[in-house]
Design a protein around this motif. Sequence first.
Motif, PDB file in Angstrom:
ATOM      1  N   ASP A   1       0.819  -1.213   0.000  1.00 46.30           N
ATOM      2  CA  ASP A   1       0.000   0.000   0.000  1.00 46.30           C
ATOM      3  C   ASP A   1       0.857   1.269   0.000  1.00 46.30           C
ATOM      4  O   ASP A   1       0.411   2.333   0.397  1.00 46.30           O
ATOM      5  CB  ASP A   1      -0.974   0.007   1.174  1.00 46.30           C
ATOM      6  CG  ASP A   1      -0.280  -0.041   2.531  1.00 46.30           C
ATOM      7  OD1 ASP A   1       0.968  -0.081   2.568  1.00 46.30           O
ATOM      8  OD2 ASP A   1      -1.000  -0.044   3.553  1.00 46.30           O
TER       9      ASP A   1
ATOM     10  N   LYS B   1      -1.978   8.887  -4.313  1.00 46.87           N
ATOM     11  CA  LYS B   1      -3.291   9.083  -3.678  1.00 46.87           C
ATOM     12  C   LYS B   1      -4.401   8.576  -4.583  1.00 46.87           C
ATOM     13  O   LYS B   1      -5.333   7.910  -4.136  1.00 46.87           O
ATOM     14  CB  LYS B   1      -3.488  10.560  -3.353  1.00 46.87           C
ATOM     15  CG  LYS B   1      -4.781  10.855  -2.626  1.00 46.87           C
ATOM     16  CD  LYS B   1      -4.888  12.316  -2.264  1.00 46.87           C
ATOM     17  CE  LYS B   1      -6.184  12.584  -1.529  1.00 46.87           C
ATOM     18  NZ  LYS B   1      -6.309  13.983  -1.130  1.00 46.87           N
TER      19      LYS B   1
ATOM     20  N   LYS C   1      -1.332   4.415   0.678  1.00 51.39           N
ATOM     21  CA  LYS C   1      -1.394   5.069   1.990  1.00 51.39           C
ATOM     22  C   LYS C   1      -0.206   5.960   2.303  1.00 51.39           C
ATOM     23  O   LYS C   1      -0.291   6.831   3.158  1.00 51.39           O
ATOM     24  CB  LYS C   1      -1.536   4.018   3.080  1.00 51.39           C
ATOM     25  CG  LYS C   1      -2.849   3.274   3.000  1.00 51.39           C
ATOM     26  CD  LYS C   1      -3.000   2.308   4.134  1.00 51.39           C
ATOM     27  CE  LYS C   1      -4.358   1.622   4.049  1.00 51.39           C
ATOM     28  NZ  LYS C   1      -4.550   0.673   5.120  1.00 51.39           N
ATOM     29  N   ARG C   2       0.932   5.728   1.653  1.00 51.09           N
ATOM     30  CA  ARG C   2       2.126   6.506   1.994  1.00 51.09           C
ATOM     31  C   ARG C   2       3.106   6.471   0.843  1.00 51.09           C
ATOM     32  O   ARG C   2       3.018   5.626  -0.039  1.00 51.09           O
ATOM     33  CB  ARG C   2       2.785   5.966   3.260  1.00 51.09           C
ATOM     34  CG  ARG C   2       3.457   4.627   3.076  1.00 51.09           C
ATOM     35  CD  ARG C   2       3.850   3.935   4.356  1.00 51.09           C
ATOM     36  NE  ARG C   2       2.758   3.640   5.255  1.00 51.09           N
ATOM     37  CZ  ARG C   2       1.921   2.611   5.138  1.00 51.09           C
ATOM     38  NH1 ARG C   2       2.052   1.776   4.133  1.00 51.09           N
ATOM     39  NH2 ARG C   2       0.964   2.426   6.002  1.00 51.09           N
TER      40      ARG C   2
END
Length: 85
Positions: free
Chosen positions: A17, A48, A53-54
Motif C-alpha cells: 500500500d 493518492k 497510503k504513503r
Amino acid sequence: NEEGEIASIVYSVTVGDSSVLLAMGTIPASRRKGYATAVLRASFLDAKQQGLKRSLLFASDVGEKLYTAVGFCTLEHWNLYAFQP
C-alpha cells in the motif's frame, strides 16, 4: 523547463500500500527552480489516486531540505557497504 525539455524525474514503484520512490534527479541547469518539488507533488497525487497510503523515499542527504519541505520525515538512517572480490 523553459526549453520544453525534461528537467526533473522521479522513479517509483508500488509495494503493497506504499509508493516507493527509488530514484530522482534534476538536470543541473534546472535545479532550484521548483521542478523537483513539482514531480514529487505529482507522484504524491498519483499515489493518492491509486489509493496508496504513503510514499517512502530512499535517498542521500543531498536532497534532505527538499524532502522535508514537501513533508517527508526521517524514519531510519542506513549504512551502505561494498565488497570487492
